[in-house]
Design a protein around this motif. Structure first.
Motif, PDB file in Angstrom:
ATOM      1  N   VAL A   1       0.847  -1.196   0.000  1.00 21.82           N
ATOM      2  CA  VAL A   1       0.000   0.000   0.000  1.00 21.82           C
ATOM      3  C   VAL A   1       0.878   1.240   0.000  1.00 21.82           C
ATOM      4  O   VAL A   1       1.938   1.268   0.630  1.00 21.82           O
ATOM      5  CB  VAL A   1      -0.915   0.020   1.245  1.00 21.82           C
ATOM      6  CG1 VAL A   1      -1.502   1.408   1.495  1.00 21.82           C
ATOM      7  CG2 VAL A   1      -2.042  -1.002   1.104  1.00 21.82           C
ATOM      8  N   GLN A   2       0.426   2.259  -0.718  1.00 25.62           N
ATOM      9  CA  GLN A   2       0.993   3.603  -0.588  1.00 25.62           C
ATOM     10  C   GLN A   2      -0.123   4.507  -0.084  1.00 25.62           C
ATOM     11  O   GLN A   2      -1.140   4.691  -0.767  1.00 25.62           O
ATOM     12  CB  GLN A   2       1.521   4.132  -1.926  1.00 25.62           C
ATOM     13  CG  GLN A   2       2.144   5.524  -1.825  1.00 25.62           C
ATOM     14  CD  GLN A   2       2.240   6.226  -3.160  1.00 25.62           C
ATOM     15  OE1 GLN A   2       1.295   6.231  -3.945  1.00 25.62           O
ATOM     16  NE2 GLN A   2       3.378   6.842  -3.432  1.00 25.62           N
ATOM     17  N   SER A   3       0.039   5.034   1.120  1.00 29.27           N
ATOM     18  CA  SER A   3      -1.005   5.858   1.715  1.00 29.27           C
ATOM     19  C   SER A   3      -0.440   6.566   2.938  1.00 29.27           C
ATOM     20  O   SER A   3       0.681   6.291   3.373  1.00 29.27           O
ATOM     21  CB  SER A   3      -2.203   4.988   2.127  1.00 29.27           C
ATOM     22  OG  SER A   3      -3.209   5.752   2.772  1.00 29.27           O
ATOM     23  N   ASP A   4      -1.222   7.446   3.500  1.00 26.90           N
ATOM     24  CA  ASP A   4      -0.912   7.929   4.838  1.00 26.90           C
ATOM     25  C   ASP A   4      -1.644   7.044   5.841  1.00 26.90           C
ATOM     26  O   ASP A   4      -2.606   6.346   5.501  1.00 26.90           O
ATOM     27  CB  ASP A   4      -1.336   9.389   5.003  1.00 26.90           C
ATOM     28  CG  ASP A   4      -2.843   9.553   5.014  1.00 26.90           C
ATOM     29  OD1 ASP A   4      -3.418   9.755   6.098  1.00 26.90           O
ATOM     30  OD2 ASP A   4      -3.451   9.442   3.924  1.00 26.90           O
ATOM     31  N   ASP A   5      -1.192   7.056   7.075  1.00 25.03           N
ATOM     32  CA  ASP A   5      -1.783   6.227   8.125  1.00 25.03           C
ATOM     33  C   ASP A   5      -3.236   6.617   8.396  1.00 25.03           C
ATOM     34  O   ASP A   5      -4.094   5.760   8.624  1.00 25.03           O
ATOM     35  CB  ASP A   5      -0.978   6.381   9.427  1.00 25.03           C
ATOM     36  CG  ASP A   5       0.514   6.326   9.195  1.00 25.03           C
ATOM     37  OD1 ASP A   5       1.142   5.332   9.565  1.00 25.03           O
ATOM     38  OD2 ASP A   5       1.072   7.297   8.638  1.00 25.03           O
TER      39      ASP A   5
ATOM     40  N   VAL B   1       0.397   5.582  15.872  1.00 24.00           N
ATOM     41  CA  VAL B   1       0.975   6.688  15.106  1.00 24.00           C
ATOM     42  C   VAL B   1       0.046   7.219  14.019  1.00 24.00           C
ATOM     43  O   VAL B   1       0.412   8.137  13.283  1.00 24.00           O
ATOM     44  CB  VAL B   1       2.321   6.261  14.476  1.00 24.00           C
ATOM     45  CG1 VAL B   1       3.329   5.923  15.565  1.00 24.00           C
ATOM     46  CG2 VAL B   1       2.141   5.083  13.529  1.00 24.00           C
ATOM     47  N   THR B   2      -1.142   6.670  13.931  1.00 24.41           N
ATOM     48  CA  THR B   2      -2.074   7.046  12.861  1.00 24.41           C
ATOM     49  C   THR B   2      -2.341   8.541  12.813  1.00 24.41           C
ATOM     50  O   THR B   2      -2.403   9.151  11.743  1.00 24.41           O
ATOM     51  CB  THR B   2      -3.393   6.272  13.018  1.00 24.41           C
ATOM     52  OG1 THR B   2      -3.122   4.881  12.849  1.00 24.41           O
ATOM     53  CG2 THR B   2      -4.419   6.705  11.994  1.00 24.41           C
ATOM     54  N   THR B   3      -2.495   9.153  13.970  1.00 23.19           N
ATOM     55  CA  THR B   3      -2.802  10.585  14.054  1.00 23.19           C
ATOM     56  C   THR B   3      -1.786  11.444  13.320  1.00 23.19           C
ATOM     57  O   THR B   3      -2.124  12.515  12.803  1.00 23.19           O
ATOM     58  CB  THR B   3      -2.850  11.022  15.538  1.00 23.19           C
ATOM     59  OG1 THR B   3      -3.832  10.239  16.210  1.00 23.19           O
ATOM     60  CG2 THR B   3      -3.197  12.490  15.675  1.00 23.19           C
ATOM     61  N   PHE B   4      -0.550  10.974  13.237  1.00 26.11           N
ATOM     62  CA  PHE B   4       0.524  11.807  12.706  1.00 26.11           C
ATOM     63  C   PHE B   4       0.728  11.637  11.200  1.00 26.11           C
ATOM     64  O   PHE B   4       1.435  12.422  10.579  1.00 26.11           O
ATOM     65  CB  PHE B   4       1.828  11.487  13.447  1.00 26.11           C
ATOM     66  CG  PHE B   4       1.690  11.594  14.939  1.00 26.11           C
ATOM     67  CD1 PHE B   4       1.730  12.822  15.572  1.00 26.11           C
ATOM     68  CD2 PHE B   4       1.487  10.452  15.710  1.00 26.11           C
ATOM     69  CE1 PHE B   4       1.589  12.923  16.946  1.00 26.11           C
ATOM     70  CE2 PHE B   4       1.353  10.538  17.093  1.00 26.11           C
ATOM     71  CZ  PHE B   4       1.391  11.773  17.711  1.00 26.11           C
ATOM     72  N   GLY B   5       0.136  10.585  10.613  1.00 26.66           N
ATOM     73  CA  GLY B   5       0.213  10.416   9.173  1.00 26.66           C
ATOM     74  C   GLY B   5      -0.682  11.433   8.489  1.00 26.66           C
ATOM     75  O   GLY B   5      -1.588  11.989   9.101  1.00 26.66           O
TER      76      GLY B   5
ATOM     77  N   PRO C   1       1.335   6.912  25.775  1.00 30.00           N
ATOM     78  CA  PRO C   1       2.783   7.142  25.896  1.00 30.00           C
ATOM     79  C   PRO C   1       3.482   7.233  24.545  1.00 30.00           C
ATOM     80  O   PRO C   1       4.405   8.049  24.374  1.00 30.00           O
ATOM     81  CB  PRO C   1       3.260   5.915  26.690  1.00 30.00           C
ATOM     82  CG  PRO C   1       2.076   5.486  27.480  1.00 30.00           C
ATOM     83  CD  PRO C   1       0.903   5.745  26.572  1.00 30.00           C
ATOM     84  N   THR C   2       3.059   6.410  23.577  1.00 28.80           N
ATOM     85  CA  THR C   2       3.691   6.455  22.259  1.00 28.80           C
ATOM     86  C   THR C   2       3.412   7.778  21.574  1.00 28.80           C
ATOM     87  O   THR C   2       4.312   8.398  20.973  1.00 28.80           O
ATOM     88  CB  THR C   2       3.186   5.291  21.376  1.00 28.80           C
ATOM     89  OG1 THR C   2       3.536   4.054  21.986  1.00 28.80           O
ATOM     90  CG2 THR C   2       3.809   5.359  19.984  1.00 28.80           C
ATOM     91  N   LYS C   3       2.175   8.256  21.653  1.00 25.93           N
ATOM     92  CA  LYS C   3       1.847   9.542  21.055  1.00 25.93           C
ATOM     93  C   LYS C   3       2.620  10.666  21.736  1.00 25.93           C
ATOM     94  O   LYS C   3       3.076  11.609  21.076  1.00 25.93           O
ATOM     95  CB  LYS C   3       0.341   9.796  21.128  1.00 25.93           C
ATOM     96  CG  LYS C   3      -0.475   8.891  20.215  1.00 25.93           C
ATOM     97  CD  LYS C   3      -1.963   9.185  20.324  1.00 25.93           C
ATOM     98  CE  LYS C   3      -2.758   8.271  19.396  1.00 25.93           C
ATOM     99  NZ  LYS C   3      -4.208   8.515  19.481  1.00 25.93           N
ATOM    100  N   ALA C   4       2.797  10.557  23.040  1.00 26.12           N
ATOM    101  CA  ALA C   4       3.573  11.561  23.766  1.00 26.12           C
ATOM    102  C   ALA C   4       5.020  11.581  23.279  1.00 26.12           C
ATOM    103  O   ALA C   4       5.628  12.651  23.122  1.00 26.12           O
ATOM    104  CB  ALA C   4       3.522  11.272  25.264  1.00 26.12           C
TER     105      ALA C   4
END
Length: 346
Positions: free
Chosen positions: A92-96, A105-109, A320-323
């Protein structure tokens, strides 16, 4: 919307297979065949992915071929992650954000508000500031290989009416990405989620007032410049963060030299977009004839950037990961500000 979608489906069928043909293959009976779907429609895919995949196919020959499919051809964009995870498609080529990834990490794609100012910020964040390792770890947890991240265009508004102040954003029905829409709602924007191929007609019928999905290069390339009248020079992000992904099992089956070739192919794709978008954005602002440029004063737009930093803190509290990711964005942007020209100024 349903009837319009049926019309579009019929129109596509009448147009023939050429418009929906995958990237050219160069071997009739390859040992390995992958199916890759991109987020991009045919006109945009001609630049953001197709040349690289055709290069891969020429070099790989009988060893491997990648069949490239465009937006929603095999599965809807919002189902890309699940299809990839299950092995229905191989890459796939896409953003998260757009492919509804269930990772932290979806929020940051896609467009993370004010996370970047320039397209070069994205590869530096991934290769030198640690985002690449975080993405790889998060996707490995769900059986997907995160292959490579790169930058696309900045995020601007293309609208039917001129935007010259923040008040002009209130009530606008805008097609945009999930996280960008969540942020822009703070300024009265009404985010609208519809299939990508429906956007042009939705602008013509008045169901949409604007688009906050791309820069001016894509507006011209995919036809949106034909149905919008104004382009806002202020943007909420300097570059879209997109990635290549693969089904983990299918990727692990590849011999080392094909993995290397795949990496070189993705690097080629990233490089093409760097100059195509960077030059295209400037050229069309100067020489484009289809949309009039408007701007919101810098002092007023500064309040949007300040609100984005508050938004970052809200996101950081979610896990924690998003932080950890937010801290990387904060450090990177602080470093760039300290570095000064040409990295940051103004």
């Amino acid at each position: 919307m349903t009837s319009r979608r049926k019309f579009l489906t019929s129109a596509a069928a009448l147009a023939g297979a050429t418009a929906l043909a995958p990237a050219r293959t160069f071997a009739a009976k390859p040992k390995i065949t992958w199916r890759m779907q991109t987020y991009a429609g045919p006109a945009l895919a001609e630049h953001v992915v197709k040349p690289a995949i055709e290069m891969f196919n020429r070099i790989a020959g009988e060893e491997m071929q990648i069949e490239l499919y465009f937006a929603d051809q095999l599965v809807p964009t919002g189902e890309l992650f699940r299809a990839l995870q299950k092995g229905i498609i191989d890459a796939v080529q896409s953003d998260d954000d757009s492919m509804a990834s269930p990772t932290e990490v979806t929020t940051f794609g896609g467009y993370f508000p004010f996370g970047s100012r320039y397209s070069l910020d994205v590869p530096v964040l991934f290769n030198q500031y640690g985002l690449g390792q975080i993405w790889e770890e998060e996707y490995a947890k769900v059986g997907v290989k995160h292959l490579s991240a790169g930058a696309w265009d900045p995020c601007h508004f293309a609208t039917k009416k001129p935007i010259t102040s923040l008040n002009d954003l209130k009530g606008l029905r805008v097609f945009t990405f999930p996280t960008a829409g969540r942020f822009l709602a703070k300024f009265g924007v009404v985010p609208v989620s519809i299939p990508w191929e429906d956007v042009e007609m939705a602008m013509q019928t008045g169901e949409l007032d604007g688009i906050a999905w791309s820069g001016i290069t894509e507006d011209y390339t995919v036809g949106w410049a034909n149905v919008t009248d104004y382009f806002l020079t202020n943007n909420i992000s300097g570059a879209w963060i997109g990635s290549f992904f693969a089904n983990m099992d299918r990727y692990n089956e590849l011999p080392a030299h094909l993995k290397d070739l795949l990496q070189l192919t993705m690097d080629s794709s990233h490089y093409y977009r760097q100059w195509w978008y960077w030059g295209g954005e400037a050229n069309l602002r100067v020489n484009g004839t289809k949309m009039k440029l408007t701007s919101i004063p810098d002092e007023e737009w500064a309040t949007v950037e300040a609100e984005a930093h508050k938004f970052w803190e809200t996101i950081a509290k979610e896990s924690p990961t998003k932080a950890k990711v937010v801290e990387i964005f904060k450090k990177y942007n602080a470093d760039m500000a300290k570095a000064g020209r040409p990295y940051r100024y103004g």
